[in-house]
Design a protein around this motif. Structure first.
Motif, PDB file in Angstrom:
ATOM      1  N   LEU A  10     -19.008 -16.216  -3.471  1.00 22.01           N
ATOM      2  CA  LEU A  10     -18.310 -15.040  -3.770  1.00 22.01           C
ATOM      3  C   LEU A  10     -19.577 -13.814  -3.879  1.00 22.01           C
ATOM      4  CD1 LEU A  10     -15.537 -15.821  -6.301  1.00 22.01           C
ATOM      5  CD2 LEU A  10     -15.432 -15.865  -3.726  1.00 22.01           C
ATOM      6  N   ASN A  11     -18.959 -12.875  -3.336  1.00 20.17           N
ATOM      7  CA  ASN A  11     -19.867 -11.647  -3.261  1.00 20.17           C
ATOM      8  C   ASN A  11     -19.508 -10.363  -4.017  1.00 20.17           C
ATOM      9  OD1 ASN A  11     -21.778  -9.516  -2.721  1.00 20.17           O
ATOM     10  ND2 ASN A  11     -21.254  -9.313  -0.483  1.00 20.17           N
ATOM     11  N   PHE A  12     -20.076 -10.316  -5.152  1.00 16.91           N
ATOM     12  CA  PHE A  12     -19.705  -9.187  -6.146  1.00 16.91           C
ATOM     13  C   PHE A  12     -20.324  -7.895  -5.713  1.00 16.91           C
ATOM     14  CE2 PHE A  12     -18.239 -13.107  -8.147  1.00 16.91           C
ATOM     15  CZ  PHE A  12     -16.950 -12.891  -8.543  1.00 16.91           C
ATOM     16  N   SER A  13     -21.250  -7.879  -4.905  1.00 15.38           N
ATOM     17  CA  SER A  13     -21.942  -6.432  -4.550  1.00 15.38           C
ATOM     18  C   SER A  13     -21.102  -5.487  -3.851  1.00 15.38           C
ATOM     19  CB  SER A  13     -23.192  -7.002  -3.779  1.00 15.38           C
ATOM     20  OG  SER A  13     -22.920  -7.403  -2.535  1.00 15.38           O
ATOM     21  N   GLY A  14     -21.524  -4.430  -3.576  1.00 15.47           N
ATOM     22  CA  GLY A  14     -20.907  -3.501  -2.756  1.00 15.47           C
ATOM     23  C   GLY A  14     -21.039  -3.764  -1.086  1.00 15.47           C
ATOM     24  N   GLY A  15     -20.344  -5.169  -0.727  1.00 16.05           N
ATOM     25  CA  GLY A  15     -20.541  -5.502   0.652  1.00 16.05           C
ATOM     26  C   GLY A  15     -19.203  -6.034   0.869  1.00 16.05           C
ATOM     27  N   PRO A  16     -19.298  -6.726   2.153  1.00  9.22           N
ATOM     28  CA  PRO A  16     -18.058  -7.203   2.444  1.00  9.22           C
ATOM     29  C   PRO A  16     -17.552  -8.488   1.768  1.00  9.22           C
ATOM     30  CG  PRO A  16     -19.469  -7.177   4.484  1.00  9.22           C
ATOM     31  CD  PRO A  16     -20.270  -6.901   3.186  1.00  9.22           C
ATOM     32  N   GLY A  17     -16.183  -8.497   1.562  1.00 17.28           N
ATOM     33  CA  GLY A  17     -15.344  -9.436   1.002  1.00 17.28           C
ATOM     34  C   GLY A  17     -15.854 -10.987   1.302  1.00 17.28           C
ATOM     35  N   ALA A  18     -15.894 -11.860   0.554  1.00 19.50           N
ATOM     36  CA  ALA A  18     -16.151 -13.349   1.151  1.00 19.50           C
ATOM     37  C   ALA A  18     -14.685 -13.613   1.640  1.00 19.50           C
ATOM     38  CB  ALA A  18     -16.566 -14.172  -0.182  1.00 19.50           C
ATOM     39  N   SER A 185      -5.961  -4.484  -3.913  1.00 19.78           N
ATOM     40  CA  SER A 185      -6.269  -5.347  -5.204  1.00 19.78           C
ATOM     41  C   SER A 185      -5.137  -5.085  -6.051  1.00 19.78           C
ATOM     42  CB  SER A 185      -7.823  -4.685  -5.830  1.00 19.78           C
ATOM     43  OG  SER A 185      -7.355  -3.209  -6.257  1.00 19.78           O
ATOM     44  N   GLN A 186      -4.250  -4.166  -5.784  1.00 20.31           N
ATOM     45  CA  GLN A 186      -3.077  -3.949  -6.805  1.00 20.31           C
ATOM     46  C   GLN A 186      -1.977  -3.389  -5.783  1.00 20.31           C
ATOM     47  OE1 GLN A 186      -4.359  -1.399  -9.904  1.00 20.31           O
ATOM     48  NE2 GLN A 186      -5.489  -0.188  -8.562  1.00 20.31           N
ATOM     49  N   PRO A 187      -0.763  -3.239  -6.238  1.00 17.24           N
ATOM     50  CA  PRO A 187       0.318  -2.779  -5.584  1.00 17.24           C
ATOM     51  C   PRO A 187       0.165  -1.188  -5.726  1.00 17.24           C
ATOM     52  CG  PRO A 187       1.072  -4.192  -7.172  1.00 17.24           C
ATOM     53  CD  PRO A 187      -0.302  -4.325  -7.352  1.00 17.24           C
ATOM     54  N   ILE A 188       0.536  -0.293  -4.928  1.00 20.20           N
ATOM     55  CA  ILE A 188       0.419   1.072  -4.970  1.00 20.20           C
ATOM     56  C   ILE A 188       1.596   1.759  -4.628  1.00 20.20           C
ATOM     57  CG2 ILE A 188      -2.027   1.297  -4.494  1.00 20.20           C
ATOM     58  CD1 ILE A 188      -1.570   1.849  -1.638  1.00 20.20           C
ATOM     59  N   ALA A 189       1.891   3.016  -4.933  1.00 23.15           N
ATOM     60  CA  ALA A 189       3.246   3.886  -4.765  1.00 23.15           C
ATOM     61  C   ALA A 189       2.798   4.515  -3.449  1.00 23.15           C
ATOM     62  CB  ALA A 189       3.745   4.588  -5.910  1.00 23.15           C
ATOM     63  N   VAL A 190       3.004   3.846  -2.336  1.00 19.18           N
ATOM     64  CA  VAL A 190       2.597   4.553  -0.977  1.00 19.18           C
ATOM     65  C   VAL A 190       3.219   5.844  -0.677  1.00 19.18           C
ATOM     66  CG1 VAL A 190       2.546   4.158   1.662  1.00 19.18           C
ATOM     67  CG2 VAL A 190       1.929   2.136  -0.148  1.00 19.18           C
ATOM     68  N   ASP A 191       4.402   5.764  -0.987  1.00 20.32           N
ATOM     69  CA  ASP A 191       5.279   6.885  -0.788  1.00 20.32           C
ATOM     70  C   ASP A 191       5.072   8.193  -1.670  1.00 20.32           C
ATOM     71  OD1 ASP A 191       6.360   6.088  -3.239  1.00 20.32           O
ATOM     72  OD2 ASP A 191       8.464   5.943  -2.657  1.00 20.32           O
ATOM     73  N   ARG A 192       4.050   7.959  -2.696  1.00 20.93           N
ATOM     74  CA  ARG A 192       3.348   9.120  -3.487  1.00 20.93           C
ATOM     75  C   ARG A 192       2.278   9.915  -2.628  1.00 20.93           C
ATOM     76  NH1 ARG A 192       4.246   8.553  -9.109  1.00 20.93           N
ATOM     77  NH2 ARG A 192       3.100  10.746  -9.111  1.00 20.93           N
ATOM     78  N   TYR A 193       1.928   9.197  -1.616  1.00 21.95           N
ATOM     79  CA  TYR A 193       0.760   9.826  -0.971  1.00 21.95           C
ATOM     80  C   TYR A 193       1.078  10.324   0.420  1.00 21.95           C
ATOM     81  CZ  TYR A 193      -2.011   7.048  -4.391  1.00 21.95           C
ATOM     82  OH  TYR A 193      -2.713   6.730  -5.399  1.00 21.95           O
ATOM     83  N   ALA A 194       0.220  11.237   0.816  1.00 23.02           N
ATOM     84  CA  ALA A 194       0.302  11.728   2.269  1.00 23.02           C
ATOM     85  C   ALA A 194      -0.305  10.988   3.075  1.00 23.02           C
ATOM     86  CB  ALA A 194       0.204  13.160   2.197  1.00 23.02           C
ATOM     87  N   LEU A 195      -1.538  10.437   2.503  1.00 23.66           N
ATOM     88  CA  LEU A 195      -2.768   9.471   3.344  1.00 23.66           C
ATOM     89  C   LEU A 195      -3.149   8.652   2.474  1.00 23.66           C
ATOM     90  CD1 LEU A 195      -4.535  10.826   6.397  1.00 23.66           C
ATOM     91  CD2 LEU A 195      -5.694   9.500   4.717  1.00 23.66           C
ATOM     92  N   VAL A 196      -3.556   7.507   2.846  1.00 25.33           N
ATOM     93  CA  VAL A 196      -4.362   6.495   2.083  1.00 25.33           C
ATOM     94  C   VAL A 196      -5.311   5.940   3.110  1.00 25.33           C
ATOM     95  CG1 VAL A 196      -4.608   4.399   0.883  1.00 25.33           C
ATOM     96  CG2 VAL A 196      -2.793   6.156   0.241  1.00 25.33           C
ATOM     97  N   TYR A 197      -6.672   6.044   3.168  1.00 29.61           N
ATOM     98  CA  TYR A 197      -7.613   5.323   3.886  1.00 29.61           C
ATOM     99  C   TYR A 197      -8.656   4.436   2.894  1.00 29.61           C
ATOM    100  CZ  TYR A 197     -10.974   9.079   2.561  1.00 29.61           C
ATOM    101  OH  TYR A 197     -11.722   9.786   1.716  1.00 29.61           O
ATOM    102  N   ALA A 198      -9.079   3.365   3.699  1.00 30.28           N
ATOM    103  CA  ALA A 198     -10.052   2.546   3.312  1.00 30.28           C
ATOM    104  C   ALA A 198     -10.519   1.872   4.456  1.00 30.28           C
ATOM    105  CB  ALA A 198      -9.272   1.223   2.545  1.00 30.28           C
ATOM    106  N   HIS A 199     -11.690   1.305   4.281  1.00 34.52           N
ATOM    107  CA  HIS A 199     -12.431   0.418   5.319  1.00 34.52           C
ATOM    108  C   HIS A 199     -12.447  -1.175   4.834  1.00 34.52           C
ATOM    109  CE1 HIS A 199     -15.763   1.498   2.394  1.00 34.52           C
ATOM    110  NE2 HIS A 199     -16.126   0.297   2.446  1.00 34.52           N
ATOM    111  N   ALA A 200     -12.430  -1.946   6.022  1.00 36.68           N
ATOM    112  CA  ALA A 200     -12.232  -3.459   5.512  1.00 36.68           C
ATOM    113  C   ALA A 200     -13.589  -3.908   5.006  1.00 36.68           C
ATOM    114  CB  ALA A 200     -12.058  -3.926   7.046  1.00 36.68           C
ATOM    115  N   GLN A 201     -14.730  -3.512   4.974  1.00 32.54           N
ATOM    116  CA  GLN A 201     -15.819  -3.976   4.409  1.00 32.54           C
ATOM    117  C   GLN A 201     -15.702  -4.521   2.890  1.00 32.54           C
ATOM    118  OE1 GLN A 201     -19.151  -1.822   4.909  1.00 32.54           O
ATOM    119  NE2 GLN A 201     -20.631  -3.014   3.660  1.00 32.54           N
TER     120      GLN A 201
END
Length: 211
Positions: A10-18, A185-201
């Motif tokens: 497992l990788n707990f650093s700021g890199g790609p998820g295992a 990592s957890q549920p989010i209330a998507v409809d409260r946002y206009a835009l959510v973004y994230a990268h796969a890494q």
């Protein structure tokens, strides 16, 4: 290298998820030959029905896991989250004659401000620099405008280790969030946002994609 000899720690650093071993095995086989296609995954056209099915399945999985409403689009874009520092104001601030509001809670949110400033007026509504970015603002301390183009914040600052436990902003102002480090990592209330973004890494696998 045979997967049997691979130590998939497992990788707990700021890199790609295992990735799970089973996923690695399927990927290894697909590099040589995708059974139902007869070609390497590296040689299959992005316009093919097979690739379209992969994209559709990925989108449906995201919608199910996060409860994304059907009136929201799911986009898969090249580049990391930092590319969105420019693309968001290009699309939502440029030419709007409005001011974009930013919460600067750490290293990553601070990097977003200069890029937005190229496209229009930006107002930092809170900056934790003086405290070393070791805390977040209380909701009632944010002085926000109902006329803002949008409010931008980073949900979890990985460098400083501070994470929002509430949704900032006003209901009538578009809320935009960089969820690069806590996406899925957890549920989010998507409809409260206009835009959510994230990268796969960070959580989803190797780098090279933003959703």
């Amino acid at each position: 290298m045979a997967l049997e000899n691979l130590n998939n720690h497992l990788n707990f650093s700021g890199g790609p998820g295992a990735l799970p071993e089973q996923v690695l095995k399927v990927t290894q086989a697909a590099i040589m030959n995708v059974p139902e296609v007869g070609l390497s995954v590296l040689g299959i056209s992005h316009r093919s029905d097979w690739f379209r099915d992969v994209v559709d399945e990925t989108e449906n999985n995201l919608r199910e896991l996060l409860g994304v409403p059907r009136d929201y689009h799911v986009l898969f874009l090249q580049g990391g989250s930092s590319l969105q520092f420019s693309m968001i104001p290009m699309n939502l601030l440029h030419g709007s004659k409005k001011t974009a509001e930013y919460i600067v809670s750490g290293y990553w949110s601070a990097k977003a401000v200069p890029e937005a400033s190229i496209e229009g007026e930006v107002r930092v509504v809170w900056d934790g620099r003086d405290s070393g970015y070791n805390r977040l603002p209380a909701a009632e301390k944010l002085v926000l405008s109902s006329e803002a183009a949008y409010l931008h914040y980073v949900s979890n600052e990985t460098v400083e280790g501070v994470q929002f436990s509430y949704l900032p902003g006003m209901s009538d102002v578009p809320l935009i969030c960089d969820m690069a480090s806590d996406f899925l990592s957890q549920p989010i209330a998507v409809d409260r946002y206009a835009l959510v973004y994230a990268h796969a890494q960070k959580n989803l696998g190797p780098a090279g994609l933003t959703s």
